[in-house]
Design a protein around this motif. Structure first.
Motif, PDB file in Angstrom:
ATOM      1  N   LYS A 132       0.988  -1.251   0.180  1.00 33.16           N
ATOM      2  CA  LYS A 132      -0.047   0.108  -0.003  1.00 33.16           C
ATOM      3  C   LYS A 132       0.839   1.177  -0.047  1.00 33.16           C
ATOM      4  O   LYS A 132       2.272   1.277   0.528  1.00 33.16           O
ATOM      5  N   ASP A 133       0.253   2.323  -0.265  1.00 35.43           N
ATOM      6  CA  ASP A 133       0.902   3.599  -0.474  1.00 35.43           C
ATOM      7  C   ASP A 133       0.095   4.693  -0.091  1.00 35.43           C
ATOM      8  O   ASP A 133      -1.121   4.656  -0.882  1.00 35.43           O
ATOM      9  N   GLY A 134       0.197   5.384   1.068  1.00 36.52           N
ATOM     10  CA  GLY A 134      -0.852   6.207   1.417  1.00 36.52           C
ATOM     11  C   GLY A 134      -2.073   5.676   1.807  1.00 36.52           C
ATOM     12  O   GLY A 134      -3.360   6.238   1.556  1.00 36.52           O
ATOM     13  N   GLY A 135      -2.300   4.325   2.234  1.00 34.06           N
ATOM     14  CA  GLY A 135      -3.446   3.708   2.491  1.00 34.06           C
ATOM     15  C   GLY A 135      -4.133   3.048   1.375  1.00 34.06           C
ATOM     16  O   GLY A 135      -5.109   2.390   1.503  1.00 34.06           O
ATOM     17  N   ALA A 136      -3.463   3.129   0.242  1.00 32.13           N
ATOM     18  CA  ALA A 136      -4.245   2.641  -1.029  1.00 32.13           C
ATOM     19  C   ALA A 136      -3.291   1.533  -1.266  1.00 32.13           C
ATOM     20  O   ALA A 136      -2.029   1.685  -1.637  1.00 32.13           O
ATOM     21  N   PHE A 137      -3.786   0.439  -2.183  1.00 31.69           N
ATOM     22  CA  PHE A 137      -3.080  -0.568  -2.812  1.00 31.69           C
ATOM     23  C   PHE A 137      -2.548   0.071  -3.868  1.00 31.69           C
ATOM     24  O   PHE A 137      -3.027   0.954  -4.751  1.00 31.69           O
TER      25      PHE A 137
END
Length: 453
Positions: free
Chosen positions: A139-144
């Motif tokens: 994830k990056d910034g809470g998003a996959f």
């Protein structure tokens, strides 16, 4: 004559229905088979297999050119499955070189062969916790990281193209429903959750990017689930835009008993029924015995409406690959296994573009499938005697002027392995030994009138 064949066809269909209602069928000593090329089923995409893992054993073998001849000439392979190892963090400074060699060895021997590039895992920098074995997408910034994942696939294709490797098909993730720390895997669920990415979302991201950047992008097959039990293929397909895939693909590591090919039937039929207008590919399996593997291929083609069937390993240590190989730094040994010859019954004389046509037997223990070439001049039949008795089989072929015939036969537990055993006898008869497979290649000739037509 055609009226007689049609009557035989109807009679055999009724017989099959009646026999199917009985519990025990004796081993037949005589059987009738009716073939009608006018009854059309699925178009065949081909027969394939993988050169994945132990790649350096193959490229390091002093007999590799002979191995390539076996696979890409003698076997009749239509599709070569390779592992996408672009940007892999391994000790080998050039992990792609093996697949590049396989690609060019195949294309040199058979320019028409197709290539499927499958990913077992994206590189470690795209994985949660940075691990290749097991795990899932980061994830990056809470998003996959779906966009980065799509970029990885675009970069992979560029890197392979730079070495003149252009796959016809790609699979963005092998077995997204299976994880292990034994080899590279990456979990994608059917639907995205807080813990795992959604396969359908990843598929859309990759497909959209490739469509935007390539005038003719490789065709995508997927999801390559590990098996077909519990409606898992359907659950993944529900979350996919099926217009973005060339074929719905799965493996057979669950959904049936490897010792009983017919135990897969209900799951095979359920998928075929759910997606009657979608190509279906079986892209990896090797658990049954060689003879039962041929039986399972029949079930997939006839009952599962599968248009492409892949064996797992083309080359492997031990007897499970189509070709057995020893450590090349210790021995030059290689040899086709029994699996090779049973697979050859389908791969050698049935090519991409053939179409499965009507074929039925009056005995449940005599399995039959038939395939017509695109130009209508060649008809290939594969017959399997699953019983324990020698059986004389009479063929009735409707609407196809029989000229030349060739028979190749393999008998379980003997030295008869894809052996040329002549042509059809009087009345279009052939002999099936107990637990044997026969491929009958029929070439068309001038149609001749007969009295009584």
């Amino acid at each position: 004559m055609r009226r007689k064949i049609v009557a035989l066809w109807l009679c055999l269909v009724l017989t099959v229905l009646v026999v199917g209602c009985t519990r025990v069928e004796p081993d037949p000593t005589e059987a009738k088979v009716a073939v009608d090329p006018g009854v059309k089923h699925q178009e065949i995409g081909g027969f394939g297999g993988a050169l994945a893992f132990y790649e350096n054993w193959v490229t390091g073998s002093q007999e590799k050119e002979k191995i390539y001849d076996l696979l890409f000439v003698d076997l009749g392979l239509d599709i070569l499955r390779l592992r996408n190892v672009y940007d892999y963090p391994v000790d080998d400074p050039d992990p792609m070189r093996h697949g590049v060699e396989f690609y060019h060895a195949a294309k040199t021997r058979n320019p028409g062969i197709k290539v499927l590039l499958s990913s077992w895992s994206p590189p470690d920098y795209l994985k949660k916790d940075g691990i290749m074995r097991g795990g899932t997408l980061k994830k990056d910034g809470g998003a996959f990281m779906y966009p980065k994942y799509a970029e990885y696939w675009r970069a992979s294709l560029v890197a392979y193209a730079d070495r003149e490797v252009v796959p016809d098909y790609i699979s963005i993730q092998n077995e997204p429903d299976f994880v292990t720390d034994g080899w590279e895997t990456c979990r994608f669920d059917a639907q995205e959750s807080s813990a795992y990415p959604g396969y359908g979302k990843a598929l859309k991201e990759v497909a959209d990017l490739l469509d935007a950047e390539y005038p003719d992008p490789p065709l995508i097959i997927g999801p390559e689930c590990a098996g077909i039990s519990g409606g898992r293929v359907q659950s993944y397909a529900k979350e996919m835009d099926l217009s973005q895939v060339h074929a719905l693909a799965y493996h057979l590591y669950n959904g049936g008993d490897q010792d009983n090919p017919d135990s897969y039937l209900s799951n095979l039929r359920a998928i075929a029924s759910a997606y009657p207008n979608v190509r279906i590919w079986q892209t990896e399996f090797d658990w049954p015995t060689p003879f039962k593997n041929a039986w399972l291929i029949h079930n997939c083609l006839v009952e599962g409406n599968v248009s492409a069937y892949f064996y797992w390993a083309l080359v492997w240590p031990g007897e499970k690959g189509l070709v057995e190989i020893s450590n090349p730094w210790q021995s030059a040994y290689y040899s086709p296994t029994d699996y090779f010859y049973y697979f050859q019954h389908y791969a050698k004389h049935i090519d991409s573009g053939y179409r499965r046509v009507g074929a039925v037997s009056d005995s449940g223990k005599i399995k039959v499938s038939a395939f017509l070439s695109p130009n209508g001049e060649k008809l290939t039949l594969v017959l399997i005697n699953t019983g324990g008795a020698r059986c004389e089989v009479t063929l009735g072929i409707s609407g196809f002027p029989v000229n030349k015939t060739e028979i190749y036969r393999t008998t379980d537990g003997t030295q008869e392995k894809f052996a040329a055993v002549g042509s059809l006898g009087s009345g279009n008869m052939l002999v099936l030994n107990p637990r044997s497979v026969a491929t009958v290649v029929v070439t068309a000739g001038p149609e001749q009138d007969e009295e009584g037509d």
